[in-house]
Design an enzyme around this catalytic site. Structure first.
Site, PDB file in Angstrom:
ATOM      1  CG  HIS A 171       5.457   0.092  19.724  1.00 20.39           C
ATOM      2  ND1 HIS A 171       5.416  -0.542  20.947  1.00 20.39           N
ATOM      3  CD2 HIS A 171       4.307  -0.236  19.096  1.00 20.39           C
ATOM      4  CE1 HIS A 171       4.275  -1.217  21.048  1.00 20.39           C
ATOM      5  NE2 HIS A 171       3.586  -1.044  19.934  1.00 20.39           N
ATOM      6  NE  ARG A 200     -20.169   2.885  40.576  1.00 21.59           N
ATOM      7  CZ  ARG A 200     -21.395   3.357  40.839  1.00 21.59           C
ATOM      8  NH1 ARG A 200     -22.463   2.653  40.533  1.00 21.59           N
ATOM      9  NH2 ARG A 200     -21.525   4.525  41.410  1.00 21.59           N
ATOM     10  CG  ASN A 256       4.112  -6.319  23.807  1.00 19.46           C
ATOM     11  OD1 ASN A 256       3.131  -6.143  23.101  1.00 19.46           O
ATOM     12  ND2 ASN A 256       4.151  -5.982  25.078  1.00 19.46           N
TER      13      ASN A 256
END
Ligand code: NAD
Ligand code: MG
Length: 363
Positions: free
Chosen positions: A253, A117, A246
């Site tokens: 992309h 975890r 971005n």
């Protein structure tokens, strides 16, 4: 040695930047006495593992060397890393070290996020892209056959060690790909930094240690501020969130999808995407045509591509951009420039100007 801080409350951490840090014992002091594991790839192991191994006195069992390449960022490899951590009995208070580029950083970070975890991890980025981008901000993960980075977790490192000396062994293309992301930071957040890059481009291309450390420091500083504001990329448009990082990436992309991942390096596609975002911002009348030209000139002078693949059409762009995750409610959202150093995420632009940009770049 410039050090920065990513300010995230009790999850804050330092970023150390400088030449020769891998073998700087004082830096590793914080990890003394802890149970450690290190993940790297074959390229990096051959060049830089010895320095870290001796600084930390790691034995062979504590080191995992993977083949290089994006294919290692998989669910299967993440599973095999879990097997190794369990077999070598890393305790919950142990720490995993990622020595390598963004592939190793993302994979090791994700492995640390899910092992028992969550255990601590340290990023030791060795590519320019990972030093200015992927090692900072806590995005970790692996790819799925149905999509890149589709499985992952936010898990911040406890420290980032960016040794600029490691960049000397980096292939030229990889160095330039990282430089595209550095130029991105100037364009999206700091016009004076963009001027600085323009003036120091030759120093950056020859890896002058002072200029290189300064470029990394300013890039990380900008990313750290944006991440502190929006750790989980949940801020709405216009609030200065992570989506700003971005800039150029929707176009990029589309190029990567068209070219097939691997032919164009991500940073190369980003370089062209930055040119396209600047061009569109100028056509919308938001920035001067001269400013857009300055960005394109800088990218061209760097030796990065300023045009998409020759066989790519405006239709290819529109088709591939519609698949981009930044399409909200059927409208294409882009990161555009209101000025150099002032980016905005918006769907509010005239699509006919976008068509002009696509025609211009595909001509
Ligand atoms: P990479 O890790 O594949 O490294 C590129 C190549 O350089 C590899 O062949 C590697 O072995 C080699 N290499 C690394 N350091 C070297 C050195 N010092 N000398 C010689 N060779 C060296 O690629 P990358 O560009 O660093 O990272 C790309 C990955 O980063 C992608 O998977 C991308 O999704 C991810 N990424 C993540 C984030 C994030 O926020 N987590 C952001 C951007 C990119
Ligand atoms: Mg990028």
């Amino acid at each position: 040695m410039p050090s920065l801080h990513v300010d995230l409350g009790h999850r804050s951490y330092p970023i150390h930047i400088g030449a020769g840090l891998l073998s700087d014992g004082s830096l590793w002091q914080a990890l003394r006495g802890r149970s450690l594991r290190l993940i790297t790839d074959e390229h990096v192991a051959a060049l830089h593992l010895d320095a870290v191994r001796s600084a930390l006195a790691l034995d062979d069992d504590a080191v995992r060397v993977l083949p290089p390449g994006e294919a290692q960022k998989s669910w299967e490899v993440a599973g095999s890393v879990q097997d190794w951590l369990l077999q070598t009995r890393l305790a919950r208070d142990g720490c995993l070290i990622a020595l390598g580029g963004g592939v190793i950083g993302d994979l090791a970070g994700f492995s640390a996020a899910i092992y028992q975890r969550g255990v601590d991890f340290v990023q030791v980025p060795t590519t320019l892209l990972s030093q200015v981008d992927s090692s900072v901000g806590g995005k970790t993960g692996v790819n799925h056959p149905l999509g890149k980075n589709m499985i992952g977790a936010f898990h911040q490192p406890i420290m980032v060690v960016a040794d600029t000396g490691t960049l000397r062994t980096l292939p030229r293309r990889e160095l330039l790909a990282g430089l595209a992301e550095v130029i991105k930071y100037g364009m999206l957040g700091d016009a004076s930094f963009l001027d600085w890059i323009t003036h120091h481009l030759d120093d950056l291309l020859t890896l002058d240690p002072v200029a290189t450390a300064e470029a990394i420091r300013r890039s990380c500083e900008m990313k750290a501020v944006i991440v502190a504001r929006d750790e989980r990329e949940s801020l709405a448009d216009g609030k200065g969130g992570r989506a700003l990082l971005n800039l150029g990436h929707t176009f990029a992309h589309a190029i990567e999808t068209h070219a097939g991942y691997g032919d164009w390096l991500h940073g190369e596609a980003v370089a062209t995407g930055l040119c396209m975002a600047a061009d569109l911002s100028a056509r919308l009348g938001w920035i001067d045509a001269d400013d857009a030209r300055r960005c394109v000139d800088l990218i061209a002078r760097s030796g990065l591509p300023t045009k998409p693949p020759g066989d790519m059409t405006p239709q290819d762009f529109l088709h591939n951009m519609a698949l981009d995750k930044k399409v909200a409610a059927g409208r294409l959202r882009l990161v555009l420039l209101r000025a150099i150093g002032d980016a905005v995420v918006t769907a509010d632009f005239d699509p006919s100007r976008l068509a002009e940009t696509l025609e211009h770049f595909c001509g």
